[in-house]
Write a protein that holds these residues in place. Structure first.
Motif, short mmCIF file in Angstrom:
data_model
loop_
_atom_site.label_atom_id
_atom_site.label_comp_id
_atom_site.label_asym_id
_atom_site.label_seq_id
_atom_site.Cartn_x
_atom_site.Cartn_y
_atom_site.Cartn_z
N GLN A 187 0.71 -1.09 0.06
CA GLN A 187 0.00 -0.16 -0.11
C GLN A 187 0.82 1.19 -0.13
OE1 GLN A 187 -3.04 -0.08 2.98
NE2 GLN A 187 -3.04 -2.44 3.07
N LEU A 188 2.13 1.05 0.36
CA LEU A 188 2.72 2.42 0.47
C LEU A 188 4.19 2.34 -0.08
CD1 LEU A 188 2.34 2.98 4.31
CD2 LEU A 188 1.25 4.12 2.36
N VAL A 189 4.86 3.45 -0.54
CA VAL A 189 6.14 3.54 -0.87
C VAL A 189 6.97 4.61 -0.12
CG1 VAL A 189 7.61 4.30 -2.65
CG2 VAL A 189 5.52 3.31 -3.32
N THR A 190 8.00 4.01 0.85
CA THR A 190 8.84 4.98 1.51
C THR A 190 10.23 5.08 0.88
OG1 THR A 190 7.93 3.85 3.44
CG2 THR A 190 9.81 5.05 3.65
N THR A 191 10.78 6.23 0.66
CA THR A 191 11.83 6.89 0.29
C THR A 191 12.60 7.43 0.95
OG1 THR A 191 10.81 7.00 -1.73
CG2 THR A 191 12.90 8.04 -1.97
N VAL A 192 14.08 7.17 1.08
CA VAL A 192 15.12 7.68 1.89
C VAL A 192 16.23 7.82 1.19
CG1 VAL A 192 14.14 6.54 4.07
CG2 VAL A 192 15.94 5.46 2.96
N LEU A 193 17.25 8.85 1.61
CA LEU A 193 18.32 8.86 1.21
C LEU A 193 19.68 8.07 1.84
CD1 LEU A 193 18.38 12.46 -0.23
CD2 LEU A 193 17.82 10.65 -1.34
N GLY A 194 19.21 8.09 3.22
CA GLY A 194 20.14 7.34 4.03
C GLY A 194 19.64 7.52 5.52
N THR A 195 19.28 6.79 6.31
CA THR A 195 18.56 6.84 7.55
C THR A 195 18.17 5.57 7.95
OG1 THR A 195 17.19 8.33 8.76
CG2 THR A 195 16.19 7.82 6.96
N SER A 196 17.34 5.53 9.34
CA SER A 196 17.00 4.25 10.01
C SER A 196 15.60 4.38 10.00
CB SER A 196 17.71 3.98 11.09
OG SER A 196 17.59 5.03 12.09
N PHE A 197 14.86 3.33 9.87
CA PHE A 197 13.35 3.31 10.05
C PHE A 197 12.75 1.99 10.26
CE2 PHE A 197 14.70 3.71 5.83
CZ PHE A 197 13.41 2.62 5.08
N ARG A 198 11.34 1.67 10.80
CA ARG A 198 10.68 0.61 10.66
C ARG A 198 9.53 0.65 9.77
NH1 ARG A 198 11.11 -3.66 13.85
NH2 ARG A 198 12.70 -2.45 15.20
N VAL A 199 9.33 -0.52 9.25
CA VAL A 199 8.29 -0.52 8.45
C VAL A 199 7.51 -1.77 8.71
CG1 VAL A 199 7.50 -0.85 5.92
CG2 VAL A 199 9.42 0.50 6.11
N LYS A 200 5.99 -1.65 8.76
CA LYS A 200 5.44 -3.04 9.25
C LYS A 200 4.10 -2.99 7.99
CE LYS A 200 5.53 -2.72 14.18
NZ LYS A 200 4.56 -2.45 15.41
N ALA A 201 4.00 -4.27 7.27
CA ALA A 201 3.08 -4.37 6.35
C ALA A 201 2.91 -5.86 6.25
CB ALA A 201 4.07 -4.11 4.99
N TYR A 202 2.19 -6.42 7.25
CA TYR A 202 1.58 -7.63 7.34
C TYR A 202 0.28 -7.72 6.48
CZ TYR A 202 4.97 -8.63 11.09
OH TYR A 202 6.08 -8.88 11.75
N ALA A 203 -0.08 -8.85 6.04
CA ALA A 203 -1.25 -9.22 5.16
C ALA A 203 -2.47 -8.81 6.05
CB ALA A 203 -1.16 -10.32 4.62
N GLY A 204 -3.47 -7.85 5.56
CA GLY A 204 -4.67 -7.84 6.16
C GLY A 204 -4.58 -6.81 7.28
N HIS A 205 -3.34 -6.10 7.41
CA HIS A 205 -3.25 -5.22 8.44
C HIS A 205 -2.73 -3.75 7.88
CE1 HIS A 205 -2.94 -8.64 10.91
NE2 HIS A 205 -3.30 -8.16 11.71
N LYS A 206 -2.96 -2.70 8.72
CA LYS A 206 -2.30 -1.46 8.35
C LYS A 206 -0.90 -1.57 7.82
CE LYS A 206 -5.33 1.56 11.19
NZ LYS A 206 -5.42 2.42 12.13
N ASN A 207 -0.63 -0.64 6.89
CA ASN A 207 0.84 -0.60 6.65
C ASN A 207 1.41 0.73 7.56
OD1 ASN A 207 1.40 -1.36 3.03
ND2 ASN A 207 0.55 -2.60 4.79
N GLU A 208 2.43 0.41 8.20
CA GLU A 208 2.99 1.47 9.08
C GLU A 208 4.43 1.61 8.67
OE1 GLU A 208 2.41 0.97 13.37
OE2 GLU A 208 0.35 -0.01 12.98
N VAL A 209 4.94 3.17 8.81
CA VAL A 209 6.26 3.46 8.73
C VAL A 209 6.42 4.22 10.07
CG1 VAL A 209 7.98 4.76 7.33
CG2 VAL A 209 6.20 3.52 6.15
N ALA A 210 7.59 4.12 10.78
CA ALA A 210 8.37 4.82 12.14
C ALA A 210 9.52 5.22 11.65
CB ALA A 210 7.72 4.09 12.99
#
Length: 349
Positions: A187-210
């Motif tokens: 559902q989402l596209v996350t773009t970085v140039l260089g950093t740290s972050f967490r992504v959750k994308a389990y089937a049937g659940h919300k997509n999250e980026v922190a």
């Protein structure tokens, strides 16, 4: 098939303007299920169908073009298939499945999402019970949670470093301003140039980026501007900073909105001992420590001073706001754009 072509086919299907061959397939499916031919899908459920269909398309193309075993699919129960939305998904997939048989031999270079070939892409699935640490060729590190899968180009070649995630992972991306790092979920596209972050994308659940540190650009995958970066974000995307997150579900589609993470981390250590200091100074220290904007009425707090010390390193931002609020008879609440609203009626001399 490119995602743009898929969007056009789906839109024709949802709008009732399917081409003759597509319409015949839908009618064939409808007759098999014993349902009326001209059902109408509510607009609020279009995104749910689109996300499910595109995820299935990726699995089908992966199965056809790669020697890598396809991702295991879930088999819904009979009761789930009785849901109108899922039956429409089945019909749409019948149409798309036939279309894939026609367009698979075509070139995929123009697709707005990364192509999948046996030569260029590597798939890793964490089948164990512990996290796995992957180090990519560019030096980026991925901490992959159990039950999660990651696809990536073996050499991360091209103008963009692209990976696909199903499940959950923490990314520590090596800096490269000339080659943005993109993480695709369903559902989402996350773009970085260089950093740290967490992504959750389990089937049937919300997509999250922190975000843990740095700046991250997030946008909906549908119609995403893949040239966007945290420096030049997409018009429809958002920029996340440390301690900020976004969550999105196709089941309840709405514009992307920033929120604070559940437990903001200290970004800039501060001294949390105040002796008869203005309350505004305490709030400013909390803002600086956690990188969060706290909104308050300066006029109401102008006469408010306090003596307070925050001792425990384990105390969260919210723990400290609780103590401060109790001392002042105040309160606080989340506000738009990952901010906090501090409510106080002021102090008497």
């Amino acid at each position: 098939m490119t995602e743009a072509e898929f969007e056009e086919l789906l839109q024709r299907y949802l709008d009732g303007t399917s081409r003759p061959g597509e319409r015949a397939l839908i009618e064939q499916w409808s007759n098999q299920l014993g349902e009326p031919e001209n059902l109408v899908l509510p607009p609020t459920q279009h995104e749910q169908v689109r996300a499910a269909m595109w995820q299935q398309i990726e699995h089908l193309t992966q199965d056809s073009l790669s020697n890598t075993p396809p991702v295991k699919e879930l088999h819904p129960s009979t009761s789930l298939w009785r849901m109108p939305v899922m039956r429409w998904v089945a019909a749409a997939l019948l149409v798309v499945g036939v279309a894939l048989a026609i367009v698979l031999p075509q070139k995929w270079e123009s697709a707005p999402v990364p192509s999948t070939t046996a030569v260029e892409w590597t798939q890793h699935h964490n089948k164990g019970k512990n996290i796995e640490l992957l180090t990519l060729v560019d030096g980026s590190r991925v901490t992959l949670s159990p039950g999660s899968g990651l696809q990536y180009r073996a050499g991360l070649t091209g103008p963009r470093r692209e990976v696909r995630l199903q499940g959950e992972a923490f990314f520590q991306v090596a800096k490269n301003p000339d080659a943005p790092f993109l993480v695709y979920t369903d559902q989402l596209v996350t773009t970085v140039l260089g950093t740290s972050f967490r992504v959750k994308a389990y089937a049937g659940h919300k997509n999250e980026v922190a975000v843990h540190e740095g700046r991250v650009s997030v946008q909906l995958r549908r119609g995403a501007d893949l040239s966007a970066t945290p420096v030049q974000p997409a018009a429809e995307g958002i920029i996340l900073l440390p301690n900020q997150r976004v969550a999105y579900s196709a089941l309840t589609p709405r514009p992307l909105r920033k929120q604070l993470v559940q437990n903001p981390a200290i970004l800039t250590p501060q001294t949390f001992t105040f002796d008869k200091q203005p309350v505004s100074k305490v709030l400013q220290a909390l803002e600086k420590a956690y990188g969060v904007e706290i909104i308050y009425d300066e006029a109401k707090l102008v006469n408010c001073t306090i003596t307070i010390t925050f001792y425990q390193e384990s105390e969260s931002l919210y723990d400290r706001l609780d103590v401060l609020s109790k001392a002042l008879g105040a309160s606080y609440s989340p506000a738009d754009n990952a901010r906090i609203l501090f409510h106080s009626d002021g102090c008497t001399l």
